[in-house]
Each structure stands twice: as C-alpha cells, then as structure tokens.
Scaffold this motif. Sequence first.
Motif, mmCIF file in Angstrom:
data_model
loop_
_atom_site.group_PDB
_atom_site.id
_atom_site.type_symbol
_atom_site.label_atom_id
_atom_site.label_comp_id
_atom_site.label_asym_id
_atom_site.label_seq_id
_atom_site.Cartn_x
_atom_site.Cartn_y
_atom_site.Cartn_z
ATOM 1 N N TRP A 87 0.821 -1.206 0.000
ATOM 2 C CA TRP A 87 0.000 0.000 0.000
ATOM 3 C C TRP A 87 0.859 1.262 0.000
ATOM 4 O O TRP A 87 0.521 2.247 -0.674
ATOM 5 N N HIS A 88 1.958 1.240 0.737
ATOM 6 C CA HIS A 88 2.832 2.408 0.762
ATOM 7 C C HIS A 88 3.478 2.627 -0.604
ATOM 8 O O HIS A 88 3.604 3.775 -1.069
ATOM 9 N N TRP A 134 0.880 4.102 -2.910
ATOM 10 C CA TRP A 134 0.711 5.530 -2.620
ATOM 11 C C TRP A 134 1.832 6.346 -3.259
ATOM 12 O O TRP A 134 1.583 7.432 -3.803
ATOM 13 N N ARG A 194 1.280 6.915 -7.004
ATOM 14 C CA ARG A 194 0.294 7.948 -7.333
ATOM 15 C C ARG A 194 0.946 9.314 -7.459
ATOM 16 O O ARG A 194 0.419 10.193 -8.155
#
Length: 320
Positions: free
Chosen positions: A279-280, A283, A286
């Motif tokens: 998830w990091h 992120w 993005r």
Amino acid sequence: MQGNAPTPDGQVADAVKGNWVDTYAPAWSRPYLRLSRADRPIGTWLLLLPCLWSLVLAILVDQSLRWHDLWIVVACAAGSWLMRGAGCTWNDITDRKIDAQVSRTRSRPLPSGQVSVKQAVIWMGLQIGLSAAILFTFNLAAIAMGVLALLPVAIYPFAKRFTWWPQAFLGIALNWGALWAWVAHTGSLHWAPVLLYLAGVTWTLFYDTIYAHQDAEDDAMIGVKSTARLFENETPKWLRRFIVATVTFMALAVLTALGTEGSPVKLALALTAPWAMGWHLTWQLRGFDPENSDRLLKLFRLNRDTGLIPLIFLVVALFA
C-alpha cells in the motif's frame, strides 16, 4: 540539463540540506564522508532494512532470541554504513568521468576535485577492512556469504554500460543482507531468505527506477543505460509490476518460513507486513512525475519508511 555546478564549500548537489557532514564534520573529513554518501543516509537504510527483515523472520521461525542477535543487529548497522560507503566510493571511482557529465553528480568529490583517485582507493580499502573485522566475528557460512557479496558490489558500477537493467544489479548487491543475516543467525541458508531477497530486488527496481528518471536526459546524451530510459512512458506500468512482485515474494517468504502449523496470530501479523508495504508503494506511485526532479528525489527517500513498515509488523509478530 540543469547546471548543478560544484558549490564553493564542496556540498554535493543532491545532499540532504543541513546534513551532519556539511554542518558538523571536520572540514578535512567531509570529502571522504561525501564519497561514502554519509550526507545522503537513505542508501544506508536501504541496505540495512532487508538485513533486519531477515533477522526478525529467522527469529520468528525458531523462536530463539539470543544476545548474539543483538550483535547481528549492530553488525548489520555498522556493516551497512561501511559497505555502503565502500560501494559508493568504488562507484564514484569507476564513474568519475561519467559523473562529470551529469548535472546531478558533477559536484561529487572526485569529478569536482575534492579528492584524488588514490585517496579514494585508500578510503575504500579502510572501509572494507573495518567491515571485514566485523564479518570475521561470525560463523564460517556468514563469512563466506559476506565475502561473496563483494562480487555484485564490484560489478554494479559497470552494469549501466552493458545492460538496460543496472537497477537489477543494484538490487542484487543492495539486498544481500537478507541472505547474510539469516545465515548469521541460523548458520545455513533457507528458501525463506531467498524469497525475501527477491522481494528486496524488486523493491529496488521500483525505487531506483524512480530515482533514475532524474538523470534520464543526461544519461541519454552520454549513452548510459537505465530502466528509466528503457521504460520511458511505460514506467508506471512497470512500477506496478514491481509492487506486485515485491508483495508476492515477501508474502511467500513469510509463508515459507512460518508455514501454517504455528501461531495463526503471528502468521497473520507477519503477512500484514507485505500487504502494508504494498500500500505504501502504491501511494508513492500515485505521486510519480518523471518531469519533476524534486518530487522524484522525495519519493526515492520515502523508501526508508517503506522498508520500516514491514519491519514493524514482523517485530510485532515476534512478540505477539
């Protein structure tokens, strides 16, 4: 091409602002510490964290936390600083002519004339010698693994001359601690650290491809290869693939190490490590902008936190 000429006081263009080397270190030591990238500590973290992942996972497997493991942690920290410094010094020796042609790197100590090649070689030898003194306190298998680590370190600076995948060679060298720490704790190798090592390699491909986009224009002019130049506009797609590979390899490492017969709580917490890391990384993706050098450098440096996330979950699993 941006004109990052050497600054009057010798600071390197992409050093962390207000770093301890440029602020507190004695003037005579600064060129050598800059050769070791002590003014840019992110690389030491990226070398250290896979070591700590592997050590904690190994302790999780045998549930044997010993005083010797504290020495392994100290050795990993000191060795990461020293061998990262030696590797960066070697890289700067071999790349000094290339660095002089790239805006981001021409302020480094060798192309800017702060140190001579002879002085750099002596400094590299000193760092390797201190690393060897630490290494020889461990078992024979760990010593062999440590000596073998010198091979990818020696090859890496030349990779950009013969392959579009120098970031893979960096990953091979930078994540060796995932293999070494396991062997230092257990005395032998296992599939779990191999899978963890592969997770580190694909993680390196992710963050160093982002990093390489800073130099893509200069690299194209002088003929230096990189995954940033290879992928070009396809970079986001490749970065997603590296995220998937990193999460998959780390999850397989946890499953291989812990199996399904032990504590389900420990297994669940340990499996949260790759999930949270993924998830990091997502992120970060993005915020990827290949045209914004400042943003690229910030994303690269964020990977210290990326590597700390799975370590935290593994440590929690250890004491659960």
